[in-house]
Design an enzyme around this catalytic site. Structure first.
Site, PDB file in Angstrom:
ATOM      1  CB  CYS A 115       6.622   8.958  32.551  1.00 59.08           C
ATOM      2  SG  CYS A 115       7.200   9.243  34.217  1.00 59.08           S
ATOM      3  CG  HIS A 149       2.058   9.835  31.496  1.00 57.16           C
ATOM      4  ND1 HIS A 149       3.245  10.150  32.103  1.00 57.16           N
ATOM      5  CD2 HIS A 149       1.474  11.026  31.169  1.00 57.16           C
ATOM      6  CE1 HIS A 149       3.384  11.458  32.158  1.00 57.16           C
ATOM      7  NE2 HIS A 149       2.315  12.008  31.591  1.00 57.16           N
TER       8      HIS A 149
END
Ligand SMILES: *[C@@H]1O[C@H](CO)[C@@H](O)[C@H](O)[C@H]1NC(C)=O
Ligand SMILES: *[C@@H]1O[C@H](CO)[C@@H](O)[C@H](O)[C@H]1NC(C)=O
Ligand SMILES: *[C@@H]1O[C@H](CO)[C@@H](O)[C@H](O)[C@H]1NC(C)=O
Ligand SMILES: *[C@@H]1O[C@H](CO)[C@@H](O)[C@H](O)[C@H]1NC(C)=O
Length: 512
Positions: free
Chosen positions: A71, A127
């Site tokens: 990610c 993130h």
């Protein structure tokens, strides 16, 4: 040519702008999370994705499109146009208590677009670090932000839990923000629907005289496996409970994309919009995803980890209804989209991405001849992968003395060749969902060697290691890895900071 005629032309050129500058297109970037290669209708999936199929059929499907295997790195490369080794983020993801974020000197995509006159909005998963306010999306070029800062959480309670190996303790807290404020009133609301609503309201409020950049980073279809029951109805034929739930989550995401597209059309923005849809990495087979027939999965450098779903839909494309088989990478979006926006790239360090608009829109050959998948000296393979083992380098092995340390987890692509070194991560051929396992077979029972070479065009499933037959290709690519490694920034990967504790401030968020 008479001088009179020339003068005429010159006067005309000076007096009237011949071509009105093309209007800046709206840019809508939809990112799916952990969405596997085999999990979209047009790749033959048993999961129904009518909106994604139709939208992509009207645009350009990117069939040799590469992302990073996890990610944070994919999102980092999307935002910076740089390889992980060039931001010091070559290792792992940013865990909730680690005090770091994307370095400031890598100017992010929304800042370029804002500079070009766009209103910039982000909804969903960030993130990219949050230990101090300076790391938040609102401080990195987004006018507005609604979403969660970490990598995963409960789809309804929006609570994220993190076990800190440094602190030997689990921290839990709410992770949802509206701008920089904690958003407490969404408990019980399913994130795919909440984020879609937020995207719709941004589209509805958009000033038609200003170009829009909307980055919608959906939570779907990352674990935990959670979905409202109604999305499960079409999947009574799927027996595996994980796959069934995952299929429902994909359906909700497909509907979300349909709703966003419809809203753009109803608002009259669609004719001047470029919509990009991309996964962030390969599917996670442990949580219902499938990358069949590709080898490996999320968090590996095998094709199942790095070859991803992507397409562009737009009335502005010159060739529509096509499939693009050119090499394109997630780091290419920054120069591509800034180019479309008429912005200028002004950086001291060169980008690793290329402007792909001519390739996507007109079908010209990709300017990208090479792709560094990653070089991560700290990598460890810590997810279960029974039946597949890695054979560490022995001193007498070929390439034991090459300049590049072949025990390092790394991979590079050059035209048809892909070289992998070290342990690439779980290298299984996971069976097609619903099959009992006939495709599990490896070509041999040998453990994975430190150096592997594949002709990816002829052998996309990475079944035939050609390193022994083509030693000069191996040498050449090891030389390229060695050159890249010399340009790498030092790895940023700090130990956990106990001040991250969300119970101290009531939610996950900046603690410095
Ligand atoms: C899409 O729109 C329909 C109609 O408004 C709505 O019922 C549905 O919940 C929306 N789906 C998502 C995922 O937001
Ligand atoms: C690029 O950045 C440098 C240093 O910040 C600045 O001096 C220069 O004017 C900029 N050029 C453009 C075209 O913006
Ligand atoms: C080569 O890389 C491996 C894995 O990163 C590391 O453990 C080892 O110490 C390195 N060897 C040398 C000589 O640097
Ligand atoms: C897998 O192995 C079994 C037994 O060795 C064999 O019968 C089968 O044909 C193989 N399947 C494939 C797809 O290679």
């Amino acid at each position: 040519m008479s001088s009179e005629w020339l003068r005429c032309v010159v006067v005309f050129l000076v007096a009237v702008p011949l071509v009105k500058a093309a209007p800046q297109p709206n840019i809508v970037f939809i990112m799916a999370d952990d969405y596997g290669w085999h999990d979209i209708g047009y790749h033959g999936s048993e999961i129904h994705t009518p909106h994604l199929d139709k939208l992509s059929a009207s645009g350009v499907r990117l069939e040799r499109y590469y992302i990073q295997p996890i990610c944070t790195p994919s999102r980092n490369q999307l935002m910076t146009g740089r390889y992980q080794i060039h931001t010091g983020m070559q290792h792992s993801i940013i865990w909730a208590c680690q005090p770091y974020c994307v370095p400031r000197e890598a100017k992010p995509l929304p800042q370029y677009l804002k500079g070009a006159g766009y209103s910039t909005h982000m909804v969903g998963k960030w993130h990219l670090g949050m230990y101090k306010k300076d790391c938040l999306p609102t401080r990195r070029g987004f006018d507005t932000y609604f979403g969660y800062l970490m990598g995963s959480e409960d789809y309804y309670s929006h609570v994220h839990c993190y076990y800190s190996p440094d602190e030997k303790k689990t921290f839990c807290g709410l992770d949802l923000r509206d701008g920089e404020e904690v958003a407490t009133e969404y408990k019980g609301d399913y994130s795919t629907e909440v984020f879609t609503q937020k995207a719709l309201s941004i589209i509805d409020k958009q000033d038609p005289d200003k170009p829009l950049f909307l980055y919608l980073a959906l939570q779907a279809v990352h674990f935990p496996l959670q979905v409202p029951d109604r999305y499960l109805e079409p999947y009574s034929f799927i027996n595996d409970p994980k796959r069934k739930c995952y299929a429902g989550m994909v359906s909700a995401m497909d509907e979300a994309v349909g709703n966003v597209t419809l809203a753009l059309q109803q608002k009259g923005l669609w004719e001047n919009t470029v919509l990009v849809f991309s996964t962030d990495n390969g599917g996670q087979t442990l949580w219902g995803g499938s990358n069949w027939p590709l080898r490996g999965r999320k968090a590996t450098l095998w094709e199942g980890g790095v070859r991803g779903i992507g397409f562009v839909a737009s009335p502005l494309l010159k060739q529509t209804g096509t499939t693009c088989n050119e090499l394109i990478h997630i780091s290419d979006w920054l120069p591509t989209l800034v180019g479309l926006a008429g912005g200028t790239i002004n950086t001291t360090k060169p980008l690793d991405g290329f402007n792909m608009w001519p390739t996507i829109s007109y079908g010209v050959a990709s300017p990208r001849l090479e792709l560094l998948h990653n070089i991560d000296p700290l990598y460890t393979n810590d997810l279960p992968c029974p039946g597949m083992s890695y054979q560490p380098l022995a001193s007498g092995d070929s390439w034991a003395n090459s300049d590049f340390n072949v025990s390092i987890h790394a991979a590079i692509r050059s035209s048809n060749w892909k070289l992998l070194t070290g342990d690439p991560g779980c290298g299984k051929w996971f069976p097609r969902p619903g099959d009992s396992g006939s495709d599990w077979n490896q070509t041999s029972n040998d453990p994975v060697k430190p150096v592997k070479l594949f002709d990816i065009i002829k052998d996309p499933e990475e079944r035939n290691d050609l390193s022994d037959q083509f030693p000069s290709v191996v040498d050449n690519l090891l030389g390229r890895l060695y050159q890249y490694q010399k340009t790498a920034s030092p790895i940023i990967y700090p130990r956990d900071d106990p001040r991250c504790d969300p119970s101290l401030q009531g939610a996950w968020g900046p603690w410095e």
